[in-house]
Design a protein around this motif. Structure first.
Motif, PDB file in Angstrom:
ATOM      1  N   LYS A  29       0.815  -1.221   0.000  1.00 20.90           N
ATOM      2  CA  LYS A  29       0.000   0.000   0.000  1.00 20.90           C
ATOM      3  C   LYS A  29       0.851   1.274   0.000  1.00 20.90           C
ATOM      4  CE  LYS A  29      -4.063  -2.074   2.204  1.00 20.90           C
ATOM      5  NZ  LYS A  29      -4.946  -1.840   1.037  1.00 20.90           N
ATOM      6  N   GLY A  30       2.162   1.112  -0.198  1.00 21.09           N
ATOM      7  CA  GLY A  30       3.030   2.275  -0.311  1.00 21.09           C
ATOM      8  C   GLY A  30       3.562   2.810   0.999  1.00 21.09           C
ATOM      9  N   TRP A  31       3.355   2.083   2.095  1.00 22.37           N
ATOM     10  CA  TRP A  31       3.885   2.505   3.382  1.00 22.37           C
ATOM     11  C   TRP A  31       5.358   2.071   3.491  1.00 22.37           C
ATOM     12  CZ3 TRP A  31       0.859   4.191   7.910  1.00 22.37           C
ATOM     13  CH2 TRP A  31      -0.480   4.469   7.589  1.00 22.37           C
ATOM     14  N   LYS A  32       6.062   2.654   4.465  1.00 25.19           N
ATOM     15  CA  LYS A  32       7.460   2.313   4.705  1.00 25.19           C
ATOM     16  C   LYS A  32       7.611   1.809   6.137  1.00 25.19           C
ATOM     17  CE  LYS A  32       9.113   5.710   1.361  1.00 25.19           C
ATOM     18  NZ  LYS A  32       9.918   6.937   1.157  1.00 25.19           N
ATOM     19  N   PRO A  33       7.431   0.504   6.335  1.00 23.96           N
ATOM     20  CA  PRO A  33       7.504  -0.042   7.692  1.00 23.96           C
ATOM     21  C   PRO A  33       8.922  -0.161   8.203  1.00 23.96           C
ATOM     22  CG  PRO A  33       7.099  -1.800   6.124  1.00 23.96           C
ATOM     23  CD  PRO A  33       7.068  -0.511   5.335  1.00 23.96           C
ATOM     24  N   PHE A  34       9.059  -0.017   9.510  1.00 24.50           N
ATOM     25  CA  PHE A  34      10.303  -0.312  10.220  1.00 24.50           C
ATOM     26  C   PHE A  34       9.990  -1.431  11.198  1.00 24.50           C
ATOM     27  CE2 PHE A  34      13.991  -0.105  12.762  1.00 24.50           C
ATOM     28  CZ  PHE A  34      14.963   0.556  12.041  1.00 24.50           C
ATOM     29  N   ILE A  35      10.816  -2.482  11.191  1.00 24.86           N
ATOM     30  CA  ILE A  35      10.547  -3.686  11.981  1.00 24.86           C
ATOM     31  C   ILE A  35      11.537  -3.779  13.140  1.00 24.86           C
ATOM     32  CG2 ILE A  35      10.249  -6.184  11.933  1.00 24.86           C
ATOM     33  CD1 ILE A  35       8.385  -4.745  10.018  1.00 24.86           C
ATOM     34  N   ILE A  36      11.035  -4.016  14.345  1.00 22.51           N
ATOM     35  CA  ILE A  36      11.881  -4.272  15.515  1.00 22.51           C
ATOM     36  C   ILE A  36      11.451  -5.593  16.129  1.00 22.51           C
ATOM     37  CG2 ILE A  36      12.621  -3.454  17.783  1.00 22.51           C
ATOM     38  CD1 ILE A  36      11.958  -0.627  16.896  1.00 22.51           C
ATOM     39  N   LEU A  37      12.415  -6.498  16.324  1.00 21.93           N
ATOM     40  CA  LEU A  37      12.124  -7.798  16.921  1.00 21.93           C
ATOM     41  C   LEU A  37      12.910  -7.964  18.204  1.00 21.93           C
ATOM     42  CD1 LEU A  37      12.669  -8.459  13.518  1.00 21.93           C
ATOM     43  CD2 LEU A  37      11.141 -10.261  14.282  1.00 21.93           C
ATOM     44  N   ASN A  38      12.252  -8.493  19.220  1.00 22.88           N
ATOM     45  CA  ASN A  38      12.888  -8.705  20.517  1.00 22.88           C
ATOM     46  C   ASN A  38      12.864 -10.186  20.875  1.00 22.88           C
ATOM     47  OD1 ASN A  38      11.829  -8.550  23.870  1.00 22.88           O
ATOM     48  ND2 ASN A  38      13.919  -8.161  23.236  1.00 22.88           N
ATOM     49  N   ASP A  39      13.983 -10.697  21.350  1.00 21.34           N
ATOM     50  CA  ASP A  39      14.030 -12.071  21.834  1.00 21.34           C
ATOM     51  C   ASP A  39      15.142 -12.173  22.870  1.00 21.34           C
ATOM     52  OD1 ASP A  39      13.364 -14.723  22.114  1.00 21.34           O
ATOM     53  OD2 ASP A  39      13.535 -15.205  19.983  1.00 21.34           O
TER      54      ASP A  39
END
Length: 315
Positions: A29-39
């Protein structure tokens, strides 16, 4: 203003699957996601699974601490450093033992003004909901301040079981919308409001379990994966690993879910921390992991010897 969506849920509920679904939906949809993963251990294993659809600099792995308490400052500082961009959205996956109520209490304090108040989505495994024994309280805690609850593992689930789970979720969080994974509309999520539900008291220390990791050598075949997962005790609720199999150049990723199911799939690229075996749950110790690896390799040697003896047995 930029939305922040945190995804929480018990180990193996399907958080990463939902996160990938959201990421792809926003990109389309043209968005610019930023992903953060925690473990607790080596979040990079999961982070590398996202870089086929998104640039590596748009994915951040936070390992070694829990973002609901000891890691909250690191998480908040990192969110504040995310570059400003048009149509930006930040997606955060908490580890499967997070105290979700504490996370939402602390995360919004000190964020830059360009961010909207964080909202939370819970992932609920319908098949195993509240079948966690001593960890039922933690699982229940993880849905109480969520604005949206997403149901997973509903295939072949009897209607009475599904109805029971939905009713129990409504009792714990009457303000949340409850939908199936395939009904998630990414365009509506940034418009969610933070939950105003009153959560039940929860002893925070119950959200913290032991975890560990160790180097994993190349395995002769995939049977060793199942041997390792079967040897490790059921008290360990999550097993993950990544290594090479036989003479193959590509890497293989595997995991054992809390229900005991072993899942094996290709790993994208080369693990930046090298081949690893890691566990989360009571009893996690490096010596235990090393013993499981050794046992699987010895079993494989016995199987090969038995096969060779049978193959060349004189008549």
């Amino acid at each position: 203003m930029e939305a922040i969506i945190t995804v929480v849920g018990f180990l193996g509920a399907g958080k990463t699957t939902l996160l990938k679904h959201l990421m792809i939906g926003y990109i389309d949809k043209g968005w610019k996601p930023f992903i953060i993963l925690n473990d607790y251990e080596n979040a990079n294993l999961d982070a590398q699974q996202f870089i086929e659809q998104i640039e590596p600099k748009q994915v951040k792995a936070l390992s070694g601490s829990c973002i609901c308490c000891s890691g909250i400052n690191e998480l908040r500082d990192f969110v504040n450093r995310i570059p400003k961009r048009t149509n930006g959205i930040t997606l955060i996956e908490a580890n499967g033992t997070s105290d979700a109520c504490s996370l939402m209490s602390f995360l919004g304090v000190g964020l830059n003004d360009r961010f909207l108040p964080p909202v939370q989505i819970s992932v609920v495994d319908v098949k195993n909901w509240q079948k966690r024994g001593e960890h039922n309280e933690l699982e229940a805690n993880q849905i109480q301040v969520s604005s949206l609850i997403v149901l997973t593992h509903i295939e072949n689930i009897p209607l009475d079981r599904l109805t029971f789970v939905v009713n129990e979720l409504h009792k714990l969080n009457p303000l949340a919308e409850i939908i199936n994974m395939d009904k998630v509309d990414v365009s509506l999520l940034p418009k969610l409001s933070p939950s105003k539900n009153n959560a039940q008291k929860f002893e925070h220390l119950k959200a913290h379990w032991s975890s560990c990791s160790t180097d994993l050598p190349n395995l002769p075949n995939s049977n060793c994966i199942y041997d390792i997962c079967n040897v490790l005790p059921k008290s360990i609720l999550r097993v993950k690993g990544c290594t090479q199999i036989g003479n193959k150049e590509e890497y293989t990723y595997f995991e054992r879910t809390p229900s005991g199911e072993v899942l094996v799939r290709p790993f994208n690229g080369v693990p930046i921390t090298g081949s690893k075996l890691l566990t989360i749950g009571p009893g996690s110790e490096p010596k235990l992991l090393e013993k499981a690896i050794k046992t699987s390799l010895l079993q494989q040697n016995k199987n090969e010897l038995k096969h060779a003896t049978t193959k060349y047995k004189p008549y």
